[in-house]
Design a protein around this motif. Structure first.
Motif, PDB file in Angstrom:
ATOM      1  N   SER A   1      14.901  -0.671   5.037  1.00 27.78           N
ATOM      2  CA  SER A   1      13.636   0.477   4.491  1.00 27.78           C
ATOM      3  C   SER A   1      13.445   1.205   5.559  1.00 27.78           C
ATOM      4  O   SER A   1      13.010   2.478   5.017  1.00 27.78           O
ATOM      5  CB  SER A   1      12.434  -0.642   4.330  1.00 27.78           C
ATOM      6  N   GLU A   2      13.805   1.264   6.827  1.00 28.47           N
ATOM      7  CA  GLU A   2      13.750   2.180   7.470  1.00 28.47           C
ATOM      8  C   GLU A   2      14.840   3.371   7.552  1.00 28.47           C
ATOM      9  O   GLU A   2      14.523   4.776   7.523  1.00 28.47           O
ATOM     10  CB  GLU A   2      14.265   1.768   9.090  1.00 28.47           C
ATOM     11  N   GLU A   3      16.014   2.982   7.227  1.00 30.77           N
ATOM     12  CA  GLU A   3      16.978   4.125   6.747  1.00 30.77           C
ATOM     13  C   GLU A   3      16.456   4.891   5.482  1.00 30.77           C
ATOM     14  O   GLU A   3      16.718   5.981   5.448  1.00 30.77           O
ATOM     15  CB  GLU A   3      18.343   3.302   6.437  1.00 30.77           C
ATOM     16  N   ALA A   4      15.944   3.852   4.700  1.00 35.97           N
ATOM     17  CA  ALA A   4      15.653   4.846   3.209  1.00 35.97           C
ATOM     18  C   ALA A   4      14.469   5.629   3.685  1.00 35.97           C
ATOM     19  O   ALA A   4      14.466   6.902   3.199  1.00 35.97           O
ATOM     20  CB  ALA A   4      15.068   3.657   2.227  1.00 35.97           C
ATOM     21  N   GLU A   5      13.558   5.195   4.387  1.00 35.62           N
ATOM     22  CA  GLU A   5      12.414   5.999   4.682  1.00 35.62           C
ATOM     23  C   GLU A   5      12.850   7.473   5.437  1.00 35.62           C
ATOM     24  O   GLU A   5      12.340   8.565   5.497  1.00 35.62           O
ATOM     25  CB  GLU A   5      11.471   5.379   5.646  1.00 35.62           C
TER      26      GLU A   5
ATOM     27  N   LEU B   1       8.154   2.795  -3.205  1.00 40.30           N
ATOM     28  CA  LEU B   1       7.848   1.411  -3.081  1.00 40.30           C
ATOM     29  C   LEU B   1       8.389   0.575  -1.755  1.00 40.30           C
ATOM     30  O   LEU B   1       9.066  -0.327  -2.046  1.00 40.30           O
ATOM     31  CB  LEU B   1       7.993   0.601  -4.392  1.00 40.30           C
ATOM     32  N   LEU B   2       8.718   1.254  -0.727  1.00 42.14           N
ATOM     33  CA  LEU B   2       9.172   1.041   0.400  1.00 42.14           C
ATOM     34  C   LEU B   2       8.578   0.045   1.101  1.00 42.14           C
ATOM     35  O   LEU B   2       9.418  -0.891   1.863  1.00 42.14           O
ATOM     36  CB  LEU B   2       9.814   2.118   1.364  1.00 42.14           C
ATOM     37  N   ARG B   3       7.349   0.055   0.991  1.00 46.00           N
ATOM     38  CA  ARG B   3       6.566  -0.735   2.066  1.00 46.00           C
ATOM     39  C   ARG B   3       6.872  -2.437   1.489  1.00 46.00           C
ATOM     40  O   ARG B   3       7.195  -2.735   0.152  1.00 46.00           O
ATOM     41  CB  ARG B   3       5.029  -0.888   1.708  1.00 46.00           C
ATOM     42  N   ARG B   4       6.915  -3.165   2.372  1.00 46.49           N
ATOM     43  CA  ARG B   4       7.515  -4.720   2.140  1.00 46.49           C
ATOM     44  C   ARG B   4       6.565  -5.267   1.012  1.00 46.49           C
ATOM     45  O   ARG B   4       6.739  -6.007   0.304  1.00 46.49           O
ATOM     46  CB  ARG B   4       7.443  -5.566   3.417  1.00 46.49           C
TER      47      ARG B   4
ATOM     48  N   THR C   1      15.129   3.170  -3.207  1.00 52.50           N
ATOM     49  CA  THR C   1      14.426   1.908  -3.557  1.00 52.50           C
ATOM     50  C   THR C   1      15.439   0.732  -3.773  1.00 52.50           C
ATOM     51  O   THR C   1      15.533  -0.479  -3.377  1.00 52.50           O
ATOM     52  CB  THR C   1      13.496   1.867  -4.530  1.00 52.50           C
ATOM     53  N   SER C   2      16.129   1.047  -4.913  1.00 52.86           N
ATOM     54  CA  SER C   2      17.303  -0.292  -5.431  1.00 52.86           C
ATOM     55  C   SER C   2      18.066  -0.362  -4.035  1.00 52.86           C
ATOM     56  O   SER C   2      18.702  -1.460  -4.144  1.00 52.86           O
ATOM     57  CB  SER C   2      17.979   0.453  -6.523  1.00 52.86           C
ATOM     58  N   HIS C   3      18.643   0.632  -3.323  1.00 50.15           N
ATOM     59  CA  HIS C   3      19.566   0.244  -2.363  1.00 50.15           C
ATOM     60  C   HIS C   3      18.727  -0.691  -1.409  1.00 50.15           C
ATOM     61  O   HIS C   3      19.536  -1.482  -0.742  1.00 50.15           O
ATOM     62  CB  HIS C   3      20.040   1.606  -1.667  1.00 50.15           C
ATOM     63  N   VAL C   4      17.595  -0.498  -1.021  1.00 53.56           N
ATOM     64  CA  VAL C   4      16.802  -1.391  -0.015  1.00 53.56           C
ATOM     65  C   VAL C   4      16.744  -2.754  -0.750  1.00 53.56           C
ATOM     66  O   VAL C   4      16.897  -3.746  -0.120  1.00 53.56           O
ATOM     67  CB  VAL C   4      15.334  -0.848   0.275  1.00 53.56           C
TER      68      VAL C   4
END
Lengths: 211, 211
Positions: free
Chosen positions: A184-188, A97-100, A174-177
């Motif tokens: 979200s870039e780092e997570a991706e 669910l990273l997309r804004r 997701t939770s860290h974002v």
DNA sequence: CCAGAAGCGATACGATCGTATTGAAAAAGG
DNA sequence: CCTTTTTCAATACGATCGTATCGCTTCTGG
């Protein structure tokens, strides 16, 4: 009998309102009155749809869970999997669910997860959704490893194990974002790296590069 | 002046009560009255320690964060790192709060994380704790890769990147254990596998086996 | 056509919350 | 020794919550 109303659609409409409000104030912060207002129905209508607040929240979390798993499924069937590996990448990214656009959904999900740690019936609902997601991931991993050449050597990857880790990583990212510890870039990027390393371990001859 | 009281110790005592109650009903479910009762002080005393409820919760989350990071640190210094790799394993396991003993702490942490997605000041506090943990992990990863032979080839591992993923995985596993989707054994296994694969990528000559 | 069941919005009710206030107790200073 | 200032516990208060109840409307079955 009197005016017949479509309860099912109304329940869904109310569930949507619950999600919107949970996104803003957390699931415990939503009140029946606010839900009614947001869903553009009367308080009495909400009460007739659900016996009490807990039932309403349980329905809402089911609703969100179905939406998420369904979106993952449609994402998979829409891009008909040039390879199982890319399909896995799509699925994982979708789950995270990273997309804004889906930030609200992610917040709702996280809020319900936290609540579930305290409410067993809620936890039961969530377990169903998680099991579905994990199975889906495991199936994709299996396909990906079978799509390669005949895996001569013995057990190469345990799909369920890999799926577990992947799902947990996605959730953690997701939770860290959400709390702003990661972009979200780092997570991706982290998800991408994890997947690449997964593929490297696949018995596939060609070192896949697509994501 | 009147009877002098140690405010700092009282605040900590209240924070402990907040944690106990958050573990049972979630952080939003704790009331000032319950906190006072559990901390064995009067409601007035709680009010004098904190201007309002939010301030109390913020103090409590800080308290938990410090306890966790401190426990990780002491764990590291107590077992004086036969190798940086085993130290990393210890740290990650500690962060994941998988031991049943720390189940309560994990629940509190998860609850606050969820709440933080809605409350910016709370999120700020959590970011500090997460940054500290990630830095600690990154430092251990750096040590582990330096302890190996001179890494002749260029960039082998980006410690911050690996730390990010490791932290997210630990967090995700913890929440999955909390809601009962995973057993703590499954979670520990997933963490173990992740770490082993990390070490395989280290420039160390000997393929480390200790966990 | 009409009796009645079902849905409706509105309001009422009791409980509980966070916070404010109050008056007594207690300790330091003159 | 007495005043003054701080702390204390207790109570009061206003708001808000979930839920129950109550007439009124609306539509169907006989």
């Amino acid at each position: 009998m009197p005016k017949q109303v479509d309860y099912e659609s109304r329940r869904r409409r109310i569930a949507e309102a619950v999600c919107l409000l949970s996104d803003e104030h957390g699931p415990e912060g939503v009140t029946m009155r606010d839900v009614a207002t947001r869903a553009e129905v009367s308080l009495g209508a909400v009460q007739r749809c659900f016996r009490n607040k807990e039932e309403m929240l349980l329905f809402a979390v089911d609703h969100v869970g179905e939406r998420i798993t369904e979106r993952v499924r449609t994402r998979l069937s829409s891009s008909p999997a040039q390879s199982a590996a890319t399909a896995l990448g799509h699925a994982a990214t979708e789950i995270a669910l990273l997309r804004r656009k889906h930030r609200a959904e992610a917040r709702v999900w996280l809020a319900f997860v936290a609540q579930a740690a305290v409410s067993e019936p809620l936890a039961a609902k969530l377990r169903i959704s998680y099991a579905a997601l994990q199975d889906l991931l495991a199936r994709l991993i299996t396909e990906a490893s079978e799509s390669g050449p005949a895996d001569d050597d013995a057990a190469t990857l345990d799909p369920q194990r890999e799926a577990r880790a992947l799902l947990a990583l996605a959730d953690g990212l997701t939770s860290h974002v959400l709390i702003g510890h990661l972009t979200s870039e780092e997570a991706e990027d982290a998800l991408h790296v994890h997947l690449v390393r997964l593929w490297e371990r696949l018995p596939t001859s060609r070192p896949g590069k697509a994501v």
